[in-house]
Design an enzyme around this catalytic site. Sequence first.
Site, mmCIF file in Angstrom:
data_model
loop_
_atom_site.group_PDB
_atom_site.id
_atom_site.type_symbol
_atom_site.label_atom_id
_atom_site.label_comp_id
_atom_site.label_asym_id
_atom_site.label_seq_id
_atom_site.Cartn_x
_atom_site.Cartn_y
_atom_site.Cartn_z
ATOM 1 N N LYS A 106 57.238 -62.589 52.969
ATOM 2 C CA LYS A 106 58.254 -61.757 53.311
ATOM 3 C C LYS A 106 58.187 -61.393 51.699
ATOM 4 C CE LYS A 106 59.275 -62.998 58.234
ATOM 5 N NZ LYS A 106 59.807 -63.990 58.842
ATOM 6 N N GLN A 165 65.021 -67.281 58.775
ATOM 7 C CA GLN A 165 63.559 -68.048 58.755
ATOM 8 C C GLN A 165 64.096 -69.179 60.251
ATOM 9 O OE1 GLN A 165 61.479 -66.147 58.317
ATOM 10 N NE2 GLN A 165 59.421 -67.533 59.497
ATOM 11 N N ASP A 174 65.828 -58.410 62.047
ATOM 12 C CA ASP A 174 64.975 -59.493 62.983
ATOM 13 C C ASP A 174 65.267 -59.048 64.573
ATOM 14 O OD1 ASP A 174 63.226 -61.190 62.577
ATOM 15 O OD2 ASP A 174 64.725 -62.886 61.182
#
Length: 334
Positions: free
Chosen positions: A91, A135, A158
């Site tokens: 990422k 994460q 997200d």
Amino acid sequence: PPPPPPPPPATYTNTESSAASDVYKRQTPLPTHGTTAMTAKRIDGKAKAEQLAETITEQTAALLAEHGIKPGLAVVIIGEDPASQVYVRNKKRRAEACGFHSVQHSLPEDIAQDQVLALIDELNEDDAIHGILVQLPLPGHLDEETITQSISPGKDVDGFHYINIGKLSAGHTADAFIPCTPAGCILMLEDELGSDFSGLNAVVIGRSNIVGKPMGALLLQRNATVTMTHSRTRDLPGVVRNADILVAAVGQPNLVRKDWIKPGAVIIDVGMNRIEKEIDGEIKTKLTGDVDYDGAAEVAGAITPVPGGVGPMTITMLMFNTLRSARLSAGLEG
Ligand code: GUN
């Protein structure tokens, strides 16, 4: 007794579609099982992700030149989970390649929840940061709900905040953040089927908050007839045999077999399963999807491979959401 043969393919008549090519696709009967196996189109998620990343990079440069804004992405990783380390590294790399301001916060496994929340507060207040991602999975002592819900909905790239989930569920997606994996899956489906799935049966296997549930909402928004399936579903193969669109997101290697597939179906395989396999006399780990690719490809119309399908699109959609957040912060369209 042998299973009953799959029902005959339907002929679609789409009266509402705008694009001529779309109408053509729906009026064409799905291909039938012949004596010779057909080979599905391999949907190249990697190539599509790269194309999309190019556009994001151009728009990032334009946003900086015209408005002095550089999209900023903060990724928080807690602990040493090796798979998460790989995802986060990818990422960060992709964010830098797009021209973003990219920061990573690596926190120790035993960090206190208050300290995580303090960091998120800081990032929520930081004008240089437009997207915040923590994460998952988190170490066991941390509360996933408290942490994901502490991220400002306007920076929740997200799409896990209840405000964003609610907007998606209500169909108000103009300023919502859509979770990256289903957002990428929908773009690949639209490439194959156009943007209106009227008359098509979509089956989603798996009801996770990250993939299955938002996927169902996106398919419904595009007028598909959606069936959500999961571990308690009776006769899963029978349900899947009706699917013109199949999205498999359960984490069970090669669960979906060739004889479950409706001829001509479009299959999106979200599975990312590491299995051990003997290659040249050595035991190696191999990444495998939830669908038996070789078998399914003999029946389906189009299918995503693993790796090289959903994975690369997911990372690129994170960049898409972050650029979108930066544009929205400047009062521009997302
Ligand atoms: N872990 C696995 N997938 C995801 C994702 O999409 N977002 C975050 N934050 N963590 C994940």
